[in-house]
Scaffold this active site. Structure first.
Site, PDB file in Angstrom:
ATOM      1  N   ASP A  15       0.800  -1.222   0.000  1.00 52.06           N
ATOM      2  CA  ASP A  15       0.000   0.000   0.000  1.00 52.06           C
ATOM      3  C   ASP A  15       0.835   1.275   0.000  1.00 52.06           C
ATOM      4  O   ASP A  15       0.431   2.292   0.561  1.00 52.06           O
ATOM      5  CB  ASP A  15      -0.981  -0.002   1.188  1.00 52.06           C
ATOM      6  CG  ASP A  15      -1.736  -1.314   1.262  1.00 52.06           C
ATOM      7  OD1 ASP A  15      -2.243  -1.735   0.217  1.00 52.06           O
ATOM      8  OD2 ASP A  15      -1.785  -1.919   2.340  1.00 52.06           O
ATOM      9  N   HIS A  43      -4.335  -2.823  -6.524  1.00 51.82           N
ATOM     10  CA  HIS A  43      -3.627  -1.691  -7.103  1.00 51.82           C
ATOM     11  C   HIS A  43      -4.628  -0.660  -7.599  1.00 51.82           C
ATOM     12  O   HIS A  43      -5.537  -0.973  -8.353  1.00 51.82           O
ATOM     13  CB  HIS A  43      -2.710  -2.177  -8.231  1.00 51.82           C
ATOM     14  CG  HIS A  43      -1.590  -3.042  -7.718  1.00 51.82           C
ATOM     15  ND1 HIS A  43      -0.755  -3.759  -8.526  1.00 51.82           N
ATOM     16  CD2 HIS A  43      -1.163  -3.291  -6.463  1.00 51.82           C
ATOM     17  CE1 HIS A  43       0.135  -4.412  -7.785  1.00 51.82           C
ATOM     18  NE2 HIS A  43      -0.117  -4.148  -6.531  1.00 51.82           N
TER      19      HIS A  43
HETATM   20  P1  IMP Z   1      -2.415 -13.193   2.510  1.00 55.91           P
HETATM   21  O1  IMP Z   1      -1.448 -12.757   1.472  1.00 55.91           O
HETATM   22  O2  IMP Z   1      -3.858 -13.000   2.117  1.00 55.91           O
HETATM   23  O3  IMP Z   1      -2.132 -14.584   3.011  1.00 55.91           O
HETATM   24  O4  IMP Z   1      -2.213 -12.228   3.768  1.00 55.91           O
HETATM   25  C1  IMP Z   1      -1.037 -12.283   4.546  1.00 55.91           C
HETATM   26  C2  IMP Z   1      -0.687 -10.914   5.110  1.00 55.91           C
HETATM   27  O5  IMP Z   1      -0.279 -10.053   4.062  1.00 55.91           O
HETATM   28  C3  IMP Z   1      -1.844 -10.200   5.803  1.00 55.91           C
HETATM   29  O6  IMP Z   1      -1.313  -9.447   6.872  1.00 55.91           O
HETATM   30  C4  IMP Z   1      -2.385  -9.273   4.720  1.00 55.91           C
HETATM   31  O7  IMP Z   1      -3.041  -8.167   5.265  1.00 55.91           O
HETATM   32  C5  IMP Z   1      -1.098  -8.894   4.031  1.00 55.91           C
HETATM   33  N1  IMP Z   1      -1.310  -8.534   2.622  1.00 55.91           N
HETATM   34  C6  IMP Z   1      -1.478  -9.391   1.586  1.00 55.91           C
HETATM   35  N2  IMP Z   1      -1.586  -8.714   0.426  1.00 55.91           N
HETATM   36  C7  IMP Z   1      -1.472  -7.401   0.737  1.00 55.91           C
HETATM   37  C8  IMP Z   1      -1.474  -6.207  -0.052  1.00 55.91           C
HETATM   38  O8  IMP Z   1      -1.587  -6.211  -1.278  1.00 55.91           O
HETATM   39  N3  IMP Z   1      -1.331  -5.026   0.638  1.00 55.91           N
HETATM   40  C9  IMP Z   1      -1.160  -4.989   1.980  1.00 55.91           C
HETATM   41  N4  IMP Z   1      -1.138  -6.088   2.749  1.00 55.91           N
HETATM   42  C10 IMP Z   1      -1.292  -7.277   2.132  1.00 55.91           C
HETATM   43 MG    MG Z   2      -2.546  -2.514  -2.037  1.00 56.52          MG
END
Ligand code: IMP
Ligand code: MG
Length: 330
Positions: A15, A43
């Site tokens: 982010d 995105h």
């Molecule tokens: P997962 O990728 O859904 O397994 O999430 C694992 C961790 O990564 C969690 O803390 C999510 O909030 C974080 N996360 C996954 N993708 C993003 C993203 O695109 N932006 C910010 N945090 C992310």
């Molecule tokens: Mg994002």
């Protein structure tokens, strides 16, 4: 033949505004590629004031570039087709979108497992990411060649100028992040090579950071108390900065920029050019703080804060640095 590769990577917890940077750079490239992650990413891009979001399709699509989703990515077929439909109905040429036959397919049971066992405990996005990568590593996963309509499968080669769009970021990397509060893919710029080129083809790494830190999802480094109402300044940053998850809609936890972590990320990624986004948000709030050398530093204004960041980054790394605001192209 590949001319050269540029990699855009996030230097914090996601982010940071990678989508905006990739969108601004895309017209100068022939192909825009994703190498990691899946629909957990979000995105956001503004075109003539209109907001567009993608989760799995590279933001190069908004500039009419050839878009490739690489073998290291995971695909939710329904969501992918939904995104195709959304882009097509907004007038974008979706015939440019291709998926590696070796990308992996997220199944219903991956999503169920994630939501049942991991979402609450780890704060995942609930998209089935960890179970899908887990099946991939167990070598029993389903690849896109067996799960996606043929028209989307990629049988070409990487050619010309290639821009790689990172998803998630350094501190969510499976190896370098605060395990198990990480994602399940490799977010570092070197893993862009999984698309099928040598590290020698990477001529530039662009690192994207933000003037304050945010974290969506659980992480002991970002305690829930950061969201308390008593943290009035952080709550104002959430509102001014629109710090709500693109994918989940959750409030992101906010903290002051940790400059030592940023320097570490720059070194880890071999960043050539650093962009620090969203300076306007702190200007609106009128509060200019960061952590360095174990304490919180406060500055009189944005200029003073930027001068300090610049001096530390220039002393400790070789990258050059640029500050940016939410509405700037870059
Ligand atoms: P997962 O990728 O859904 O397994 O999430 C694992 C961790 O990564 C969690 O803390 C999510 O909030 C974080 N996360 C996954 N993708 C993003 C993203 O695109 N932006 C910010 N945090 C992310
Ligand atoms: Mg994002």
């Amino acid at each position: 033949m590949i001319q050269f590769v540029t990699v855009v990577v996030g230097l914090a917890w996601g982010d940071e505004g990678k989508g905006k940077i990739v969108h601004a750079l895309s017209p100068r490239y022939d192909m825009v590629c994703r190498w990691n992650g899946g629909p957990n990413a979000g995105h956001t891009v503004y075109i003539d004031g209109k907001k567009f979001k993608t989760h799995i399709i590279p933001t190069g699509i908004f500039s009419g570039r050839k878009c490739v989703i690489g073998p290291g990515c995971v695909i939710n077929v329904d969501k992918f087709l939904e995104e195709i439909h959304y882009l097509r109905s907004n007038g974008f040429d979706t015939s440019l979108i291709k998926v590696s036959p070796r990308a992996h397919i997220i199944s219903e049971s991956h999503i169920r497992y994630d939501n049942y066992y991991l979402k609450e405990k780890l704060g995942t996005t609930g998209n089935g990411i960890a179970p899908c990568y887990s099946d991939k590593m167990m070598r029993r996963g389903v690849q896109a060649k067996d799960g996606l309509p043929k028209e989307f499968l990629w049988d070409g080669e990487l050619k010309g100028k290639i821009l790689c769009e990172g998803a998630q970021s350094v501190w969510l990397d499976i190896d370098q992040g605060n395990y198990p509060y990480v994602t399940s893919s490799s977010t570092l710029p070197y893993s862009a090579c999984s698309l099928g080129f040598s590290h020698k083809d990477i001529h530039r790494v662009i690192g994207v950071a933000k003037i304050y830190d945010t974290r969506s999802g659980n992480d002991p480094l970002f305690p829930e108390s950061l969201l308390d109402e008593s943290n009035e300044v952080f709550n104002r940053i959430i509102e001014e900065g629109g710090e709500y998850g693109t994918t989940t809609g959750r409030k992101r936890k906010v903290n002051w920029l940790s400059l030592p972590d940023l320097v570490k990320a720059i070194k880890l990624c071999g960043v050539d050019q650093l962009i620090i986004n969203k300076c306007d948000v702190l200007e609106k709030i009128g509060c200019f703080r960061l952590y360095d050398a174990g304490e919180m530093l406060e500055f009189k204004n944005m200029e003073e804060m930027q001068t300090y960041i610049r001096s530390v980054v220039e002393e400790k790394t070789e990258c050059w640095i640029r500050f940016s605001s939410s509405k700037d192209g870059i």
